[in-house]
Design a protein around this motif. Structure first.
Motif, PDB file in Angstrom:
ATOM      1  N   SER A   1     -22.239  -6.620 -18.784  1.00 45.14           N
ATOM      2  CA  SER A   1     -22.230  -4.999 -18.839  1.00 45.14           C
ATOM      3  C   SER A   1     -22.724  -4.293 -17.413  1.00 45.14           C
ATOM      4  CB  SER A   1     -23.225  -4.674 -19.875  1.00 45.14           C
ATOM      5  OG  SER A   1     -24.616  -4.528 -19.550  1.00 45.14           O
ATOM      6  N   ILE A   2     -23.097  -5.159 -16.592  1.00 46.33           N
ATOM      7  CA  ILE A   2     -23.659  -4.465 -15.105  1.00 46.33           C
ATOM      8  C   ILE A   2     -22.470  -4.515 -14.313  1.00 46.33           C
ATOM      9  CG2 ILE A   2     -25.044  -4.893 -13.356  1.00 46.33           C
ATOM     10  CD1 ILE A   2     -26.894  -6.434 -15.119  1.00 46.33           C
ATOM     11  N   GLN A   3     -21.866  -3.105 -13.940  1.00 41.95           N
ATOM     12  CA  GLN A   3     -20.656  -2.919 -13.228  1.00 41.95           C
ATOM     13  C   GLN A   3     -21.196  -2.242 -11.888  1.00 41.95           C
ATOM     14  OE1 GLN A   3     -17.797  -4.212 -13.983  1.00 41.95           O
ATOM     15  NE2 GLN A   3     -18.662  -5.058 -15.879  1.00 41.95           N
ATOM     16  N   SER A   4     -22.244  -1.576 -11.725  1.00 43.84           N
ATOM     17  CA  SER A   4     -22.680  -0.627 -10.800  1.00 43.84           C
ATOM     18  C   SER A   4     -24.191  -0.572 -10.416  1.00 43.84           C
ATOM     19  CB  SER A   4     -22.290   0.893 -11.004  1.00 43.84           C
ATOM     20  OG  SER A   4     -23.067   1.422 -12.221  1.00 43.84           O
TER      21      SER A   4
ATOM     22  N   ASN B   1     -30.423   0.216 -15.116  1.00 43.68           N
ATOM     23  CA  ASN B   1     -30.738   0.296 -16.427  1.00 43.68           C
ATOM     24  C   ASN B   1     -30.994  -0.957 -16.909  1.00 43.68           C
ATOM     25  OD1 ASN B   1     -30.652   3.106 -16.522  1.00 43.68           O
ATOM     26  ND2 ASN B   1     -28.420   3.021 -16.844  1.00 43.68           N
TER      27      ASN B   1
ATOM     28  N   LYS C   1     -26.330   1.649 -10.591  1.00 42.12           N
ATOM     29  CA  LYS C   1     -27.000   2.434 -11.726  1.00 42.12           C
ATOM     30  C   LYS C   1     -27.170   1.371 -13.103  1.00 42.12           C
ATOM     31  CE  LYS C   1     -29.088   5.819 -13.582  1.00 42.12           C
ATOM     32  NZ  LYS C   1     -30.339   6.243 -13.209  1.00 42.12           N
ATOM     33  N   ASP C   2     -26.001   0.605 -13.265  1.00 37.92           N
ATOM     34  CA  ASP C   2     -26.117  -0.205 -14.307  1.00 37.92           C
ATOM     35  C   ASP C   2     -27.220  -1.397 -13.915  1.00 37.92           C
ATOM     36  OD1 ASP C   2     -24.062   0.918 -15.713  1.00 37.92           O
ATOM     37  OD2 ASP C   2     -22.476  -0.510 -14.750  1.00 37.92           O
ATOM     38  N   LYS C   3     -27.453  -1.727 -12.962  1.00 39.20           N
ATOM     39  CA  LYS C   3     -28.281  -2.676 -12.548  1.00 39.20           C
ATOM     40  C   LYS C   3     -29.742  -2.069 -12.769  1.00 39.20           C
ATOM     41  CE  LYS C   3     -25.818  -5.524  -9.093  1.00 39.20           C
ATOM     42  NZ  LYS C   3     -25.689  -5.716  -7.677  1.00 39.20           N
TER      43      LYS C   3
END
Length: 382
Positions: free
Chosen positions: A84-87, A93, A89-91
């Motif tokens: 689910s980590i794409q960016s 979160n 910001k995802d990292k």
């Protein structure tokens, strides 16, 4: 978490449906009978082979259950969840999610000292998984009135009850959360590309196998390093290094300050919102693991912190002869819940501590693991 568990259950149920349809001859038309026979023959042979390997016990059972439960959680986060980590910001979160989940794991271990929660969990497990009620020490643990699962000498529970209690939780006493936290520590430290091997703890070859470390890092200078979580596995790590020429280092979990169990209430001290927010914000440079609550916290005022309003504040300091507010039985350098210290002291002593607003004593910590300092220097030189 409920949604995650439901989706995992749906995945298993999906596979069950496939099997149930194909194992039932009534579902096949006459021209499909050959398909049924092939399926039936192969599933019967498969069942015999897996029974011979005692395969089922590796998926759920009393023996090794804490490892199995931990594997399921690590599969959620490190086997599927990281897709689910794409960016960036995802990292961030993702790191935040890990820290919150570690807090959940710490909450589960309140069962060590809570007869009420322990009994309710056991009763519910007995209802949902009836085979558990048949396990040898289920009744003993359910009826045991005291603390369990603490260090030897800190609880009245006999060893067999402690061991059985451990089997009901995923890797107790920080085993699982250290593995998850080391992953995000490696990620945040930007050492390189991280390969989790937590679900591959034996690498098979044709003639033999090797036991790898918990993580491999492909560093940016194109070297590979092994990372083992926790000390005491030096022989294992050394054997892996000799067989693969991959240098391996162990990180120190005992002194990481993310496993502080309050000596008064015997509960683990979780991460506070300030730590979670800052640590998951990659713009924040974390230069030291210790957080001085009165100087740095933005969630509570100094008055609220000194009064013990924050449930996460730690208290740790040594006694000083010149400072009257340090002259009490909890000035031992151990890490306590500050609220527990205040609750355990008499009114006059408690008042002195509150009014002192002791910047040295009131603290918490970011995740940090020593043992990787040389790797950090290599990264800085790259």
């Amino acid at each position: 978490m409920k949604d995650i568990f439901e989706r995992m259950s749906n995945g298993l149920r999906h596979l069950e449906v496939l099997h149930e349809v194909f194992v039932n001859e009534k579902n096949f038309d006459n021209e499909e009978k050959t398909d049924y026979k092939i399926y039936k023959q192969n599933q019967e042979e498969l069942r015999k082979l897996l029974d011979g390997l005692d395969f089922n016990s590796q998926l759920y059972g009393k023996k090794g259950r804490q490892m199995i439960l931990a594997d399921l959680i690590e599969y959620i986060f490190l086997g599927r969840g990281y897709y689910s980590i794409q960016s960036t910001k995802d990292k961030e979160n993702f790191v935040k999610a890990i820290l919150h989940f570690v807090n959940l794991l710490m909450c589960y271990e309140a069962m060590t000292i809570s007869n009420n929660l322990r009994k309710k969990v056991l009763e519910r497990l007995g209802q949902e998984i009836p085979e558990i009620k048949k396990e040898k020490y289920y009744g003993d643990l359910k009826d045991f009135p005291g603390a369990v699962g603490l260090k030897r000498g800190e609880s009245p529970a006999p060893q067999h009850i402690d061991r059985y209690f451990d089997s009901l939780l995923p890797k107790t006493a920080g085993g699982l959360w250290h593995e998850l936290l080391v992953y995000v520590f490696l990620l945040r430290s930007n050492f390189g590309y991280i390969i989790p091997l937590l679900l591959s703890q034996r690498l098979m070859g044709f003639d033999d196998s090797i036991v790898p470390p918990d993580f491999l890092i492909i560093a940016y200078e194109k070297r590979i390093y092994g990372i083992e979580v926790g000390r005491g596995k030096e022989a294992q790590a050394g054997s892996f290094s000799l067989q693969t020429a991959i240098p391996t280092v162990s990180v120190d979990t005992e002194n990481s300050r993310v496993s502080d169990r309050c000596p008064i209430c015997k509960r683990w001290i979780p991460f506070c919102d300030f730590v979670i927010e800052n640590y998951s914000d990659f713009r924040q440079e974390i230069v030291k693991s210790e957080v001085r609550c009165l100087e740095q916290c933005r969630k509570y005022s100094k008055q609220e912190i000194s009064a013990g309003k924050c449930p996460f504040t730690k208290y740790s300091r040594d006694e000083a002869k010149t400072l009257e507010y340090t002259q009490h039985q909890y000035a031992t350098k151990l890490h306590y819940h500050y609220r527990c210290v205040l609750g355990a002291l008499s009114g006059a002593v408690r008042k002195r501590i509150v009014e002192a607003k002791d910047k040295t004593a009131l603290k918490t910590h970011y995740p940090y693991y020593s043992g990787l300092e040389k790797l950090m220097r290599k990264k800085d030189k790259a």
